[in-house]
Every structure is written in structure tokens, then in C-alpha cells.
Scaffold this motif. Structure first.
Motif, PDB file in Angstrom:
ATOM      1  N   LEU A 170       0.845  -1.186   0.000  1.00 58.70           N
ATOM      2  CA  LEU A 170       0.000   0.000   0.000  1.00 58.70           C
ATOM      3  C   LEU A 170       0.887   1.245   0.000  1.00 58.70           C
ATOM      4  N   PRO A 171       0.669   2.205  -0.910  1.00 61.34           N
ATOM      5  CA  PRO A 171       1.503   3.409  -0.930  1.00 61.34           C
ATOM      6  C   PRO A 171       1.193   4.318   0.264  1.00 61.34           C
ATOM      7  N   ILE A 172       2.208   5.051   0.713  1.00 59.88           N
ATOM      8  CA  ILE A 172       2.071   5.941   1.864  1.00 59.88           C
ATOM      9  C   ILE A 172       2.525   7.333   1.442  1.00 59.88           C
ATOM     10  N   ARG A 173       1.651   8.327   1.615  1.00 60.94           N
ATOM     11  CA  ARG A 173       1.987   9.694   1.214  1.00 60.94           C
ATOM     12  C   ARG A 173       1.901  10.677   2.375  1.00 60.94           C
ATOM     13  N   THR A 174       1.154  10.360   3.398  1.00 64.26           N
ATOM     14  CA  THR A 174       0.950  11.295   4.506  1.00 64.26           C
ATOM     15  C   THR A 174       1.169  10.587   5.839  1.00 64.26           C
TER      16      THR A 174
ATOM     17  N   ASP B  52     -25.900  10.689   7.468  1.00 61.74           N
ATOM     18  CA  ASP B  52     -26.208  10.541   8.896  1.00 61.74           C
ATOM     19  C   ASP B  52     -25.008  10.090   9.735  1.00 61.74           C
ATOM     20  N   ASP B  53     -23.833   9.944   9.123  1.00 61.81           N
ATOM     21  CA  ASP B  53     -22.647   9.496   9.859  1.00 61.81           C
ATOM     22  C   ASP B  53     -21.430  10.163   9.230  1.00 61.81           C
ATOM     23  N   ALA B  54     -20.922  11.192   9.893  1.00 64.11           N
ATOM     24  CA  ALA B  54     -19.792  11.950   9.353  1.00 64.11           C
ATOM     25  C   ALA B  54     -18.553  11.069   9.203  1.00 64.11           C
ATOM     26  N   ARG B  55     -18.383  10.093  10.097  1.00 63.09           N
ATOM     27  CA  ARG B  55     -17.217   9.221  10.006  1.00 63.09           C
ATOM     28  C   ARG B  55     -17.287   8.348   8.752  1.00 63.09           C
ATOM     29  N   ALA B  56     -18.482   7.931   8.372  1.00 62.75           N
ATOM     30  CA  ALA B  56     -18.626   7.141   7.151  1.00 62.75           C
ATOM     31  C   ALA B  56     -18.202   7.950   5.940  1.00 62.75           C
ATOM     32  N   THR B  57     -18.610   9.203   5.896  1.00 63.82           N
ATOM     33  CA  THR B  57     -18.218  10.071   4.780  1.00 63.82           C
ATOM     34  C   THR B  57     -16.713  10.269   4.765  1.00 63.82           C
ATOM     35  N   GLU B  58     -16.115  10.471   5.946  1.00 68.21           N
ATOM     36  CA  GLU B  58     -14.673  10.660   6.018  1.00 68.21           C
ATOM     37  C   GLU B  58     -13.940   9.389   5.587  1.00 68.21           C
ATOM     38  N   ALA B  59     -14.443   8.225   5.995  1.00 71.26           N
ATOM     39  CA  ALA B  59     -13.828   6.954   5.585  1.00 71.26           C
ATOM     40  C   ALA B  59     -13.871   6.811   4.067  1.00 71.26           C
ATOM     41  N   ALA B  60     -14.998   7.174   3.461  1.00 73.97           N
ATOM     42  CA  ALA B  60     -15.135   7.074   2.008  1.00 73.97           C
ATOM     43  C   ALA B  60     -14.183   8.042   1.306  1.00 73.97           C
ATOM     44  N   LYS B  61     -13.949   9.213   1.904  1.00 69.73           N
ATOM     45  CA  LYS B  61     -13.021  10.175   1.301  1.00 69.73           C
ATOM     46  C   LYS B  61     -11.581   9.671   1.384  1.00 69.73           C
ATOM     47  N   VAL B  62     -11.203   9.116   2.528  1.00 69.72           N
ATOM     48  CA  VAL B  62      -9.855   8.554   2.662  1.00 69.72           C
ATOM     49  C   VAL B  62      -9.663   7.431   1.644  1.00 69.72           C
ATOM     50  N   PHE B  63     -10.651   6.546   1.549  1.00 67.14           N
ATOM     51  CA  PHE B  63     -10.624   5.438   0.599  1.00 67.14           C
ATOM     52  C   PHE B  63     -10.465   5.964  -0.826  1.00 67.14           C
ATOM     53  N   THR B  64     -11.257   6.975  -1.176  1.00 72.25           N
ATOM     54  CA  THR B  64     -11.247   7.518  -2.536  1.00 72.25           C
ATOM     55  C   THR B  64      -9.890   8.096  -2.908  1.00 72.25           C
ATOM     56  N   LYS B  65      -9.273   8.810  -1.982  1.00 72.27           N
ATOM     57  CA  LYS B  65      -7.981   9.431  -2.285  1.00 72.27           C
ATOM     58  C   LYS B  65      -6.888   8.381  -2.450  1.00 72.27           C
ATOM     59  N   ILE B  66      -6.912   7.345  -1.613  1.00 73.94           N
ATOM     60  CA  ILE B  66      -5.924   6.277  -1.770  1.00 73.94           C
ATOM     61  C   ILE B  66      -6.169   5.524  -3.076  1.00 73.94           C
ATOM     62  N   LEU B  67      -7.436   5.336  -3.422  1.00 70.86           N
ATOM     63  CA  LEU B  67      -7.768   4.698  -4.697  1.00 70.86           C
ATOM     64  C   LEU B  67      -7.220   5.523  -5.861  1.00 70.86           C
ATOM     65  N   GLY B  68      -7.381   6.840  -5.791  1.00 73.76           N
ATOM     66  CA  GLY B  68      -6.856   7.702  -6.839  1.00 73.76           C
ATOM     67  C   GLY B  68      -5.351   7.589  -6.969  1.00 73.76           C
ATOM     68  N   THR B  69      -4.658   7.545  -5.831  1.00 74.55           N
ATOM     69  CA  THR B  69      -3.199   7.407  -5.845  1.00 74.55           C
ATOM     70  C   THR B  69      -2.771   6.096  -6.494  1.00 74.55           C
ATOM     71  N   VAL B  70      -3.399   4.996  -6.085  1.00 71.64           N
ATOM     72  CA  VAL B  70      -3.028   3.682  -6.617  1.00 71.64           C
ATOM     73  C   VAL B  70      -3.355   3.593  -8.106  1.00 71.64           C
ATOM     74  N   CYS B  71      -4.521   4.074  -8.504  1.00 73.74           N
ATOM     75  CA  CYS B  71      -4.887   4.036  -9.931  1.00 73.74           C
ATOM     76  C   CYS B  71      -3.922   4.892 -10.759  1.00 73.74           C
ATOM     77  N   GLY B  72      -3.501   6.022 -10.205  1.00 78.40           N
ATOM     78  CA  GLY B  72      -2.529   6.851 -10.900  1.00 78.40           C
ATOM     79  C   GLY B  72      -1.192   6.151 -11.043  1.00 78.40           C
ATOM     80  N   ASN B  73      -0.759   5.463  -9.973  1.00 77.76           N
ATOM     81  CA  ASN B  73       0.495   4.705 -10.045  1.00 77.76           C
ATOM     82  C   ASN B  73       0.429   3.632 -11.128  1.00 77.76           C
ATOM     83  N   LEU B  74      -0.670   2.867 -11.144  1.00 82.18           N
ATOM     84  CA  LEU B  74      -0.822   1.805 -12.143  1.00 82.18           C
ATOM     85  C   LEU B  74      -0.877   2.376 -13.554  1.00 82.18           C
ATOM     86  N   SER B  75      -1.451   3.560 -13.696  1.00 80.16           N
ATOM     87  CA  SER B  75      -1.534   4.184 -15.015  1.00 80.16           C
ATOM     88  C   SER B  75      -0.160   4.598 -15.525  1.00 80.16           C
ATOM     89  N   LEU B  76       0.685   5.073 -14.640  1.00 79.78           N
ATOM     90  CA  LEU B  76       2.039   5.431 -15.061  1.00 79.78           C
ATOM     91  C   LEU B  76       2.837   4.196 -15.454  1.00 79.78           C
TER      92      LEU B  76
END
Length: 323
Positions: free
Chosen positions: A169-173, A231-255
Motif C-alpha cells: 500500500l503506498p504511503i503519502r501522509t 447521517d454518519d460523518a465518520r462514514a463520509t470521512e472513511a469514504a473520502k480517505v478510501f477515494t484518495k488512496i484509490l486515486g493514488t493507486v490508480c494513478g500509479n498503475l496508469s504510469l
């Protein structure tokens, strides 16, 4: 129901829980023939296929192809969560077909590209126009994570398998480092699919609870439902963290693969996230490659919303084999 002997192909998509089987006329999967079987009710693939053949009036297919959620080597597939023997000999014996093939499920998704209804392909990020034979990349996000590049050559389409979900898993932060440590402490080696999968989303939610000193659990389906209802702010935050890591990994695979013909996300989790990728930071993370940020605009990104794409891909692969 009766079918003309030796005219149709049998295709199957074998997951960890269910197996879906259908008949295809060329590349066209016949919707009325799609059946789903619970794997726990059968001792092996051969029994499932024999049951399907019986259910379809003892159909005699001319060819058969199965897509498997696991690695395939030398005509034999192994599945992490299913103790079935899946090989060409078993497939030929069960179906009576003369032409048989076994694909990794992401390979099947790759063979489906270009043969899906455009209404079932949702655009996420635009890209530059490319030649129709330009390289493509299918990325599966569901129970697990994987990717398969797609190359259209003068000798036909080549979709090479991989096990990308088991790369580091890539680590950026600093936060992502703590997430990696959380996953590693609970599950061992922190691989991509430990976060980018249905179970991975649940781990991200649990990690955020630990960060807030308010630990609690939630199922992936409930997390996505809360993203919709708010109705659950933590769920939204979890989905945002997931989405950003997904973007990073997809970008890596694309390169790595340079898919000027497009990146195609597939799988149940990818479909669930499709409405949120634009607002939860996928594009920014995908393009965040320093001086190559502008270059990343060459790769359009879409989500395959056809749940039967692997069946279409299996049928398309058989057509190519028999040409």
C-alpha cells in the motif's frame, strides 16, 4: 427450454460466494439464460455446470469459458476463498465443449471492453482522444483488488493477469502511515487490497474510530448508505480517505501501463463509489504526480456499471479463440 446443439457458448463468472452462468451467442450474452448458484451448495465447479446444463434443457455448448476470482496458471485456477479444482480438463468434462478457456476475472473484464453498452460505462475523468487500439487498464475493486492491462495487437487482444492487490500500500501522509500501521497490526502485511476493497473500507472506518478515541465498527454497505443519507460523518470521512488512496493507486498503475485508451474501474465497490469519486478527491489524487500531473490528463477514467461484464468478456474471448 431447448437450444440448438453445438451453437452456443457457456460462460461463467465464479466468485467467492456465487457462480453466475449463462449462454452466449457469439459475444452476446443471452439475458434469459443467466442463472446464479450459491457455491456452498455444491462440492465443485463441475457439479455447478452440470446443474446449469440440466436447468437449460441439457444444452450442448460448443465452447465454454469461466472467469475466476483468483490467479490462473497453465490452465488451472486457484481461489483464495474457495477450495475448488478448476482446470480445463474439468471444464471440458463438465460441459462437453470442444473449446474451453479459463480466465482471471479481471482478464474477462478486459476482454469485455468495446463490447459493453455505453450506457453501462460511467465517465469519471475526461482524457485525450486516443487510437482505438491504444492500451487500456481494468482495475477491479470489490471483495479484493486487482488490475489487468489490455493490449489490442495485430494478432488479437491480449489481457495479461496480475495480482496487483497484493503489492504494498503506498504511503503519502502521516495519516496514511498510521493507517498502514493499523492495518499491519491487525492483518499483517499492509497490501493494497487491505484498504481498497469492501473489507478495506470497513478497516478505514475502524481506523478513524481509533484516531478519534471512539472505536466502533460498520459494514461496508452501511458506510456507503450513510454517504448517501449523510447521517454518519465518520462514514463520509472513511469514504473520502478510501477515494484518495484509490486515486493514488490508480494513478500509479496508469504510469506503469500508460493506458491512453482509458482506465476502467470494475467491481461492486467501484460501482458503489462511482457517484462520489468526483467530489471525494479521486481526480486530485489520481493526477497528483508532481511534474507529471499534467501528463495524467491523458488517461480517461470510467466505471463499468454492467454487473455481467465478465460474462461478456468470457464470450468475447471464446469468439477470438475460435476465429
Amino acid at each position: 427450454m431447448t437450444h440448438t446443439p453445438n451453437t452456443l457458448s457457456l460462460v461463467a463468472d465464479i466468485g467467492g460466494t456465487n457462480t453466475r452462468v449463462a449462454l452466449a451467442d457469439g459475444r452476446r450474452v443471452l439475458p434469459d439464460t443467466i442463472r446464479k448458484y450459491a457455491n456452498t451448495k455444491f462440492p465443485g465447479l463441475e457439479t455447478v455446470l452440470r446443474q446449469y446444463i440440466s436447468d437449460e434443457g441439457d444444452v450442448n455448448p460448443k465452447a465454454a469459458c469461466v472467469a475466476v476470482a483468483g490467479p490462473v496458471r497453465d490452465g488451472r485456477a486457484s481461489m483464495t476463498n474457495l477450495d475448488w479444482a478448476i482446470d480445463k480438463e474439468t471444464l471440458a468434462r463438465a460441459t462437453g465443449a470442444e473449446t474451453v478457456a479459463i480466465l482471471n476475472d479481471l482478464q474477462a473484464q478486459g476482454h469485455a471492453l468495446g463490447h459493453l453498452d455505453s450506457a453501462n460505462v460511467r465517465s469519471i475523468l475526461p482524457g485525450e482522444e486516443a487510437h482505438e487500439n491504444a492500451a487500456k487498464l481494468v482495475i477491479g475493486v470489490g471483495t479484493g483488488f486487482n488490475a489487468a492491462p489490455v493490449f489490442d495487437t495485430e494478432h488479437g487482444r491480449l489481457v495479461t493477469p496480475s495480482e496487483s492487490g497484493h503489492a504494498n500500500l503506498p504511503i503519502r501522509t502521516e495519516m496514511e502511515l498510521r493507517l498502514c500501521q493499523y492495518v499491519s497490526n491487525a492483518h499483517g502485511f499492509p497490501a493494497v487490497e487491505d484498504v481498497l476493497s469492501g473489507r478495506g473500507l470497513e478497516r478505514v472506518y475502524g481506523f478513524l474510530g481509533q484516531e478519534a478515541n471512539d472505536p466502533k465498527e460498520a459494514a461496508a454497505a452501511d458506510i456507503m448508505k450513510s454517504c448517501e443519507t449523510g447521517d454518519d460523518a465518520r462514514a463520509t470521512e472513511a469514504a473520502k480517505v478510501f477515494t484518495k488512496i484509490l486515486g493514488t493507486v490508480c494513478g500509479n498503475l496508469s504510469l506503469i501501463q500508460l493506458p491512453f485508451g482509458g482506465v476502467f474501474l470494475a467491481g461492486g465497490v467501484a460501482r458503489a463509489f462511482a457517484p462520489y469519486l468526483g467530489t471525494f478527491g479521486f481526480g486530485e489524487a489520481f493526477r497528483d504526480k508532481g511534474r507529471f500531473a499534467g501528463f495524467m490528463g491523458n488517461f480517461p477514467v470510467s466505471v463499468i456499471e454492467d454487473d455481467f461484464a465478465a460474462l461478456t468478456g468470457s464470450a468475447s474471448h471464446l469468439v477470438a479463440l475460435m476465429d
